[in-house]
Design a protein around this motif. Structure first.
Motif, PDB file in Angstrom:
ATOM      1  N   PRO A  42       0.972  -1.269   0.041  1.00 43.90           N
ATOM      2  CA  PRO A  42       0.006   0.061   0.044  1.00 43.90           C
ATOM      3  C   PRO A  42       0.846   1.221  -0.031  1.00 43.90           C
ATOM      4  CG  PRO A  42       0.092  -1.223   2.291  1.00 43.90           C
ATOM      5  CD  PRO A  42       0.668  -2.053   1.289  1.00 43.90           C
ATOM      6  N   THR A  43       2.183   1.275   0.243  1.00 46.69           N
ATOM      7  CA  THR A  43       3.117   2.242   0.301  1.00 46.69           C
ATOM      8  C   THR A  43       3.327   2.843  -1.075  1.00 46.69           C
ATOM      9  OG1 THR A  43       5.108   1.102   0.532  1.00 46.69           O
ATOM     10  CG2 THR A  43       3.698   1.719   2.480  1.00 46.69           C
ATOM     11  N   SER A  44       3.352   1.834  -2.150  1.00 41.56           N
ATOM     12  CA  SER A  44       3.793   2.176  -3.438  1.00 41.56           C
ATOM     13  C   SER A  44       2.850   3.452  -4.002  1.00 41.56           C
ATOM     14  CB  SER A  44       3.783   0.927  -4.281  1.00 41.56           C
ATOM     15  OG  SER A  44       4.016   1.276  -5.712  1.00 41.56           O
ATOM     16  N   LYS A  45       3.502   4.310  -5.013  1.00 40.40           N
ATOM     17  CA  LYS A  45       2.689   5.291  -5.503  1.00 40.40           C
ATOM     18  C   LYS A  45       2.437   4.790  -6.993  1.00 40.40           C
ATOM     19  CE  LYS A  45       4.334   8.858  -2.788  1.00 40.40           C
ATOM     20  NZ  LYS A  45       3.054   9.055  -1.816  1.00 40.40           N
ATOM     21  N   VAL A  46       2.634   3.472  -7.312  1.00 42.31           N
ATOM     22  CA  VAL A  46       2.504   3.042  -8.884  1.00 42.31           C
ATOM     23  C   VAL A  46       1.124   2.938  -8.613  1.00 42.31           C
ATOM     24  CG1 VAL A  46       2.902   1.270 -10.322  1.00 42.31           C
ATOM     25  CG2 VAL A  46       4.607   2.249  -8.961  1.00 42.31           C
ATOM     26  N   ARG A  47       0.300   3.026 -10.139  1.00 42.35           N
ATOM     27  CA  ARG A  47      -0.966   2.706 -10.012  1.00 42.35           C
ATOM     28  C   ARG A  47      -1.228   1.563 -11.020  1.00 42.35           C
ATOM     29  NH1 ARG A  47      -1.140   4.758  -6.011  1.00 42.35           N
ATOM     30  NH2 ARG A  47      -1.859   6.644  -5.403  1.00 42.35           N
ATOM     31  N   VAL A  48      -1.875   0.592 -10.658  1.00 43.97           N
ATOM     32  CA  VAL A  48      -2.108  -0.590 -11.615  1.00 43.97           C
ATOM     33  C   VAL A  48      -3.461  -1.068 -11.382  1.00 43.97           C
ATOM     34  CG1 VAL A  48       0.293  -1.186 -11.625  1.00 43.97           C
ATOM     35  CG2 VAL A  48      -1.025  -2.305  -9.952  1.00 43.97           C
ATOM     36  N   ASN A  49      -3.760  -2.302 -11.991  1.00 47.26           N
ATOM     37  CA  ASN A  49      -5.127  -2.795 -11.723  1.00 47.26           C
ATOM     38  C   ASN A  49      -4.976  -3.755 -10.620  1.00 47.26           C
ATOM     39  OD1 ASN A  49      -7.709  -3.562 -12.024  1.00 47.26           O
ATOM     40  ND2 ASN A  49      -7.228  -5.138 -13.839  1.00 47.26           N
ATOM     41  N   GLY A  50      -5.179  -3.194  -9.368  1.00 49.18           N
ATOM     42  CA  GLY A  50      -4.800  -3.859  -8.160  1.00 49.18           C
ATOM     43  C   GLY A  50      -4.000  -3.163  -7.573  1.00 49.18           C
ATOM     44  N   LEU A  51      -2.870  -3.707  -6.838  1.00 46.57           N
ATOM     45  CA  LEU A  51      -2.074  -3.026  -6.088  1.00 46.57           C
ATOM     46  C   LEU A  51      -0.576  -3.745  -6.301  1.00 46.57           C
ATOM     47  CD1 LEU A  51      -3.616  -2.588  -2.419  1.00 46.57           C
ATOM     48  CD2 LEU A  51      -3.214  -0.817  -4.193  1.00 46.57           C
ATOM     49  N   PRO A  52       0.397  -2.970  -6.201  1.00 43.40           N
ATOM     50  CA  PRO A  52       2.133  -3.178  -6.683  1.00 43.40           C
ATOM     51  C   PRO A  52       2.239  -4.330  -5.740  1.00 43.40           C
ATOM     52  CG  PRO A  52       1.631  -0.860  -6.660  1.00 43.40           C
ATOM     53  CD  PRO A  52       0.785  -1.292  -6.082  1.00 43.40           C
ATOM     54  N   CYS A  53       3.294  -5.323  -6.052  1.00 44.28           N
ATOM     55  CA  CYS A  53       3.553  -6.465  -5.247  1.00 44.28           C
ATOM     56  C   CYS A  53       4.721  -5.816  -4.380  1.00 44.28           C
ATOM     57  CB  CYS A  53       4.212  -7.442  -5.865  1.00 44.28           C
ATOM     58  SG  CYS A  53       3.229  -8.045  -7.290  1.00 44.28           S
ATOM     59  N   LYS A  54       4.820  -6.249  -2.807  1.00 48.84           N
ATOM     60  CA  LYS A  54       5.762  -6.325  -2.076  1.00 48.84           C
ATOM     61  C   LYS A  54       7.064  -7.041  -2.455  1.00 48.84           C
ATOM     62  CE  LYS A  54       5.938  -6.753   3.064  1.00 48.84           C
ATOM     63  NZ  LYS A  54       5.472  -7.192   4.173  1.00 48.84           N
ATOM     64  N   ASP A  55       8.086  -6.831  -1.953  1.00 47.91           N
ATOM     65  CA  ASP A  55       9.378  -7.544  -2.356  1.00 47.91           C
ATOM     66  C   ASP A  55       9.146  -8.951  -1.650  1.00 47.91           C
ATOM     67  OD1 ASP A  55      11.668  -8.803  -2.443  1.00 47.91           O
ATOM     68  OD2 ASP A  55      12.997  -6.966  -1.478  1.00 47.91           O
ATOM     69  N   PRO A  56       9.068  -9.985  -2.396  1.00 43.92           N
ATOM     70  CA  PRO A  56       8.936 -11.602  -2.081  1.00 43.92           C
ATOM     71  C   PRO A  56       9.945 -11.709  -0.782  1.00 43.92           C
ATOM     72  CG  PRO A  56       9.075 -11.454  -3.994  1.00 43.92           C
ATOM     73  CD  PRO A  56       9.309  -9.883  -3.951  1.00 43.92           C
ATOM     74  N   ALA A  57      10.966 -11.110  -0.652  1.00 44.38           N
ATOM     75  CA  ALA A  57      11.923 -11.507   0.472  1.00 44.38           C
ATOM     76  C   ALA A  57      11.443 -10.913   1.727  1.00 44.38           C
ATOM     77  CB  ALA A  57      13.341 -10.934   0.162  1.00 44.38           C
ATOM     78  N   ALA A  58      10.429  -9.939   1.600  1.00 40.97           N
ATOM     79  CA  ALA A  58       9.961  -9.107   2.774  1.00 40.97           C
ATOM     80  C   ALA A  58       8.633  -9.793   3.278  1.00 40.97           C
ATOM     81  CB  ALA A  58       9.731  -7.803   2.601  1.00 40.97           C
ATOM     82  N   VAL A  59       8.133 -10.684   2.487  1.00 41.75           N
ATOM     83  CA  VAL A  59       6.896 -11.170   2.788  1.00 41.75           C
ATOM     84  C   VAL A  59       6.936 -12.187   4.040  1.00 41.75           C
ATOM     85  CG1 VAL A  59       5.032 -12.925   2.176  1.00 41.75           C
ATOM     86  CG2 VAL A  59       5.840 -11.198   0.696  1.00 41.75           C
ATOM     87  N   THR A  60       5.970 -12.055   4.970  1.00 46.49           N
ATOM     88  CA  THR A  60       6.018 -12.704   6.228  1.00 46.49           C
ATOM     89  C   THR A  60       4.469 -13.561   6.427  1.00 46.49           C
ATOM     90  OG1 THR A  60       4.897 -11.111   7.681  1.00 46.49           O
ATOM     91  CG2 THR A  60       7.260 -11.313   7.471  1.00 46.49           C
ATOM     92  N   ALA A  61       4.281 -14.322   7.266  1.00 42.89           N
ATOM     93  CA  ALA A  61       3.093 -15.039   7.554  1.00 42.89           C
ATOM     94  C   ALA A  61       1.892 -14.191   7.900  1.00 42.89           C
ATOM     95  CB  ALA A  61       3.188 -16.095   8.534  1.00 42.89           C
ATOM     96  N   ASP A  62       2.029 -13.182   8.551  1.00 43.41           N
ATOM     97  CA  ASP A  62       1.285 -11.786   8.933  1.00 43.41           C
ATOM     98  C   ASP A  62       0.417 -11.181   7.372  1.00 43.41           C
ATOM     99  OD1 ASP A  62       1.416 -12.119  11.482  1.00 43.41           O
ATOM    100  OD2 ASP A  62       2.575 -10.439  11.680  1.00 43.41           O
TER     101      ASP A  62
END
Length: 230
Positions: A42-62
């Motif tokens: 949600p912090t990305s300012k890129v506008r796409v059909n959906g939301l931009p992806c978080k860096d997979p390396a930073a993804v957690t179970a939460d």
């Protein structure tokens, strides 16, 4: 080889024609994911059909977890919409890991005597499970049949609503009711039928003809929607 190429081209053409006339076609309303997951950033300012992806390396179970579905949505909070007019509160289940997967969910609480009025989701089917209480829940088939398909649901019951059909629920009991609704689109959309007709600035004569009544009656009903905006 040329003959084989022409044969393959002819076969492809026939398959394409068959798909357009009763053949088997796979249709996806939301884009199919191109990776295991695309956790919303949600912090990305890129506008796409959906939301931009978080860096997979930073993804957690939460990123795939939501706590609080077991608690009433009443009282508001993040992602909650309360309607005093109809007596319901809906709270979206915010799971960033669902981004691009063509799914969303919400908890809906309905007070005794309250309704989630006739509405539809233009981009999604819906499956609802009753968490507590009992509700009269159903949908209306397409014109000209306009058949009501509905029944009383109790805790643990599940009901499915086809995409785009008008549906509703009514808590006509004496206890609060709660449901968990899953929808087949990341952005299913919501159209409240009465609000579309009476809260939107449609010409009064058009609404009167649509409802087979007079303009004075339309103005009287519209006044209720102006006073009770939520």
């Amino acid at each position: 080889m040329a003959m084989v190429g022409r044969s393959l081209l002819l076969l492809l053409l026939l398959v394409t024609l068959a798909a357009g006339h009763g053949g088997v076609v796979v249709v996806a309303f939301d884009p199919n994911p191109l990776q295991d997951f695309c956790v919303a950033d949600p912090t990305s300012k890129v506008r796409v059909n959906g939301l931009p992806c978080k860096d997979p390396a930073a993804v957690t179970a939460d990123d795939f977890f939501f706590s609080g579905v077991g608690e009433p949505a009443a009282g508001g909070g993040r992602g909650a919409t309360a309607s005093r007019r109809y007596g319901f509160t809906a709270r979206s289940v915010d799971i960033p890991g669902l981004n691009t997967l063509g799914a969303s969910a919400a908890r809906v609480d309905v007070a005794p005597g309250g309704v989630f009025p006739p509405h539809y989701h233009p981009r999604a089917s819906e499956t609802a499970v009753v968490l507590a209480g009992a509700v009269y829940f159903g949908f209306v088939t397409s014109y000209p049949d306009s058949r009501v398909v509905a029944k009383v649901l109790r805790r643990g019951d599940v009901f499915a609503v086809p995409q785009g059909l008008v549906h509703f629920l009514h808590n006509n009991g004496s206890e609060p009711a709660a449901l968990y609704a899953s929808l087949s689109s990341q952005n299913p959309g919501l159209v409240l039928v009465a609000d579309a007709l009476l809260a939107a600035p449609l010409p009064v004569d058009l609404v009167a003809k649509t409802l087979l009544t007079d303009e004075a009656t339309v103005d009287k009903i519209r006044a209720n929607f102006i006073v009770h905006r939520s």
